[in-house]
Design a protein around this motif. Structure first.
Motif, short mmCIF file in Angstrom:
data_model
loop_
_atom_site.label_atom_id
_atom_site.label_comp_id
_atom_site.label_asym_id
_atom_site.label_seq_id
_atom_site.Cartn_x
_atom_site.Cartn_y
_atom_site.Cartn_z
N UNK A 633 0.79 -1.28 0.20
CA UNK A 633 -0.30 0.22 0.01
C UNK A 633 0.68 1.46 -0.43
N UNK A 634 1.76 0.98 0.44
CA UNK A 634 3.13 2.30 1.10
C UNK A 634 3.83 2.66 -0.78
N UNK A 635 4.06 1.75 -1.24
CA UNK A 635 4.84 1.83 -2.68
C UNK A 635 3.87 2.36 -3.56
N UNK A 636 2.36 1.33 -3.58
CA UNK A 636 1.56 1.46 -4.46
C UNK A 636 1.51 3.35 -4.23
N UNK A 637 1.42 3.85 -2.90
CA UNK A 637 1.29 5.48 -2.81
C UNK A 637 2.59 6.45 -3.08
N UNK A 638 3.66 5.67 -3.57
CA UNK A 638 4.57 6.77 -3.25
C UNK A 638 4.37 6.28 -5.14
N UNK A 639 3.65 5.21 -5.78
CA UNK A 639 3.78 5.49 -7.56
C UNK A 639 2.45 6.50 -7.87
N UNK A 640 1.65 6.70 -6.66
CA UNK A 640 0.67 7.38 -7.08
C UNK A 640 1.34 8.75 -7.15
N UNK A 641 2.52 9.35 -6.33
CA UNK A 641 2.25 10.72 -6.14
C UNK A 641 3.58 10.80 -7.17
N UNK A 642 4.28 10.01 -7.50
CA UNK A 642 5.44 10.79 -8.34
C UNK A 642 4.14 10.56 -9.91
N UNK A 643 3.11 9.93 -10.30
CA UNK A 643 2.34 10.00 -11.59
C UNK A 643 1.57 11.14 -11.37
N UNK A 644 1.14 11.59 -9.93
CA UNK A 644 0.36 12.93 -9.99
C UNK A 644 1.37 14.15 -10.21
N UNK A 645 2.54 14.02 -10.11
CA UNK A 645 3.38 14.86 -10.46
C UNK A 645 3.79 15.18 -11.59
N UNK A 646 3.37 14.56 -12.48
CA UNK A 646 3.34 14.32 -13.96
C UNK A 646 2.05 14.46 -14.96
#
Length: 722
Positions: A633-646
């Motif tokens: 869950x924490x790992x997918x949250x980080x991926x989600x945040x990275x995608x939000x930046x772009x």
């Protein structure tokens, strides 16, 4: 340094200064303040509720805290709570206003000492206007005493500090499932659809430090899903497909390179220790002087073996060469003889990598590229860095002194040259390494044979299957003394209820006895484990406690509490237990991080022993014994945040830009955009994937907003304490 102004942290040189013990504070205090008025005048009522995570000031690792409240010229104290860092006072102190100007409220916490002066634990202060307009009610961080900053001007030295502060909300697991499925589907799609995958989009939108962090999270995420092999194969095929010069293959810090590097560090750490630790320990213990570079030689450092005066440069080179080969020989013997000990997942990943490179560069002149691709990762990004800085790979507890560091550097350079398979040997600026060349050339032929054996492995990773057993049933993966809580039906949970026992963990059983030789042993089947989690220090007023939750044949849950001697041991046992129980079904989604004491749970205050857990559990699979649990869950949250930046760039690039210019050359150029040179069908796939990805991101956005609104409503509806 103000974190609110610099949300990403700091990166600067900071002068060291003298330490004031009263400035070293930590923890928080919970207060509820009221301003009252009656016929006698104004009164301040300070309800001192509790504190948490206070600094340990006593040798026992706890404190004896009490609170002292100041308002104007008056002060009152709470009672002293013995041996705790999580005190509960629940005391109301009332102070009358004295004539004069309005005064601030100051609450200080102290550690009571029978002998000597009390130790300061921290303070909070509220100005008069805050007391009048918005009396404090809630948790407040403890602060040190205000003092005049004294800059030593660098006379004590300076430290370069690079810190990044991140704070995020992790939602319940079901909200991340669509994004996880999207990522997993990416690596299982046919090769012709690679350019259209969300992972390809993600790779293009990240760079630099973010790419390294992203690679770590993705590797952990796919490891937990049993898809590490397909994930690495997907990335390496993309990297190889867009590489035209084999000499540059995997030489950049691409997502493929970083992911393979992190995969080796996460999965291969125990293997690395087994191979390198004996020789690394010898280098540290023997502390021999070695130097081949004449510009760095110190002739006075070498032991004289004759009476003909100081040793010559040639003599130092000769002695150093003998010492270096004396260390390199065992290192290379250990590496080339480690095929059977190398984790199967690493061997399979290298097998897929070699096949991919062979297909891309089948020409005879590129015969060595397939070996260089593997040795570049294994030797240049794994073995050599570990030799150079053993502490960063947990091979040693401390960094090396300057002399030992130089010896390690020479050994790392030699291993790096061997990993390059002789390319550029004798070229460049380090011609002084020439005396080692005969040994290096002899080792290179052994390494080629080693790489051939390494990739000679059968088996295929199960795509999308459940996490497989990471620990063989009969192998003892960890053992040692722990403190086990004695089962007490009365529910009393004193620190004296913990008894010292010797534990052994295998893939089948967690057993324990009074000592290693004791014949009578109790055991817990690993297959019964449903959760392995940390326990809050406040539960037993003890640090480094974990819980093993098991389920018996009747479906009843039982909790065993174990205390470790330090945080490193705690992390290692958590990692080993989670790894051993990885394939177990019916894992708990939540548990209690506290203990059931005095007819309620210490964490959430629920009165039913069978109440549902109040804190989510971590994922079942962990990585190695170096304490890095997988948390999808924490790992997918980080991926989600990275995608939000772009996200805006993603929308513009794939959905709004209808005038994409494509050239035949752009399609073959390494590092080209995902849309350059794309045919209409491929472009349609890319746009479809981007639209799906944006839809998933929008759903996660909405979920975060809903949870934020729920938290705000809870705060607004929370009743004020009298």
């Amino acid at each position: 340094m103000c974190w609110t102004r610099i949300p990403w942290g700091i990166d600067s040189w900071i002068n060291l200064s003298h330490v004031d013990p009263d400035a070293e504070v930590q923890g928080e205090i919970c207060l509820a303040v009221q301003m009252l008025e009656d016929v006698r005048g104004r009164c301040l009522r300070c309800h001192v509720l509790q504190a948490r995570d206070l600094a340990p000031r006593d040798i026992s690792g706890t404190s004896d805290p009490f609170a002292r409240v100041f308002w104007g010229s008056q002060s009152l104290e709470t009672s002293t709570i013995k041996k705790t860092r999580f005190p509960h006072w629940d005391e109301v102190l009332e102070l009358r206003e004295m004539p004069g100007s309005p005064s601030p409220l100051r609450v200080e916490l102290w550690d009571w000492d029978m002998v000597g002066k009390n130790d300061f634990l921290g303070m909070v202060e509220f100005p008069p206007q805050v007391l009048q307009q918005n009396p404090p009610n809630g948790w407040f961080h403890l602060l040190p005493f205000p003092r005049v900053e004294e800059d030593s001007g660098g006379s004590l030295g300076a430290l370069r500090l690079k810190v990044r502060l991140t704070e995020d909300r992790v939602l319940p697991s079901q909200y991340y499932q669509p994004l996880r499925e999207l990522l997993m589907e990416s690596v299982l799609r046919p090769a012709e659809e690679y350019a259209a995958s969300p992972l390809a989009v993600l790779e293009e939108l990240t760079s630099g430090d973010c790419r390294q962090e992203l690679a770590t999270k993705l590797v952990k995420l796919f490891l937990g899903q049993g898809l590490a092999g397909p994930f690495l194969d997907y990335l390496t095929r993309r990297e190889v497909a867009r590489t035209t010069d084999p000499n540059t293959l995997f030489r950049s810090n691409s997502l493929a390179s970083k992911s393979m590097e992190q995969f080796l560090k996460l999965v291969g750490r125990p293997y690395l220790h087994e191979v390198l630790r004996p020789v690394i320990n010898r280098v540290f213990e023997e502390r021999k002087y070695m130097e081949l570079d004449p510009c760095k030689m110190d002739l006075g450092r070498t032991r004289r073996i004759s009476f003909k005066g100081a040793p010559s440069e040639e003599h130092v080179r000769e002695v150093s060469l003998g010492l270096l080969t004396g260390y390199l020989g065992p290192i290379m013997d250990a590496i080339v003889g480690s095929v059977g000990r190398c984790p199967p997942a690493i061997r399979l990943a290298f097998k897929q990598l070699r096949q991919c490179v062979e297909e891309r560069f089948p020409q005879a002149e590129h015969e060595d590229v397939k070996n260089l691709a593997i040795s570049g990762f294994l030797f240049l990004r794994f073995f050599a860095p570990a030799i150079l800085t053993p502490k960063l790979f947990d091979l040693r507890d401390q960094h090396a002194d300057p002399q030992t560091s130089r010896s390690l550097l020479l050994l790392a350079k030699a291993v790096q040259s061997i990993g390059n398979l002789g390319q550029q040997l004798g070229q460049g600026k380090e011609l002084w390494m020439a005396p080692l060349h005969p040994f290096l050339l002899q080792s290179i032929s052994r390494v080629r044979d080693f790489l051939d054996q390494l990739v000679d492995v059968d088996g295929k990773e199960e795509p999308g299957g459940p996490a497989r057993a990471l620990v063989p049933p009969s192998v003892t993966v960890r053992e040692g003394y722990l403190l086990k809580r004695k089962e007490e039906p009365s529910g009393l949970a004193t620190r004296f209820a913990f008894k010292k026992r010797y534990f052994r963990l295998s893939g089948e059983m967690l057993s324990y006895s009074r000592n290693p030789e004791w014949q009578t042993r109790s055991s817990i089947p690993v297959s019964h484990i449903r959760a392995v989690e940390r326990v809050d220090e406040g539960a037993f007023q003890l640090p480094h406690v974990m819980q093993v939750v098991t389920q018996d044949g009747a479906g009843a849950l039982h909790t065993t509490y174990l205390q470790c001697k330090n945080v490193n041991e705690l992390n290692q046992w958590l990692s080993a237990l989670r790894k051993a129980s990885a394939p177990n079904p019916d894992k708990l989604a939540a548990c209690h991080p506290g203990a059931f004491r005095s007819a309620h749970w210490t964490c959430c205050l629920q009165a039913e022993r069978s109440a549902a857990g109040c804190s989510r559990t971590h994922s079942a699979v962990t990585l190695g014994d170096w304490s890095d649990p997988l948390d999808p869950d924490a790992e997918t949250q980080m991926v989600y945040r990275q995608l939000l930046l772009g996200r805006d760039r993603l929308r513009m690039k794939f959905l709004e830009d209808s005038n994409l210019v494509t050239t035949p050359e752009a399609d073959t150029e390494k590092g080209s955009s995902a849309t350059e040179g794309a045919c209409p069908d491929a472009l349609a796939h890319q746009r479809e994937a981007a639209a799906h990805l944006l839809e998933v991101l929008a759903d996660l956005d909405q979920a975060h907003e809903e949870f934020q609104h729920q938290e705000q409503r809870k705060v607004a509806l929370r009743p004020l304490r009298p």
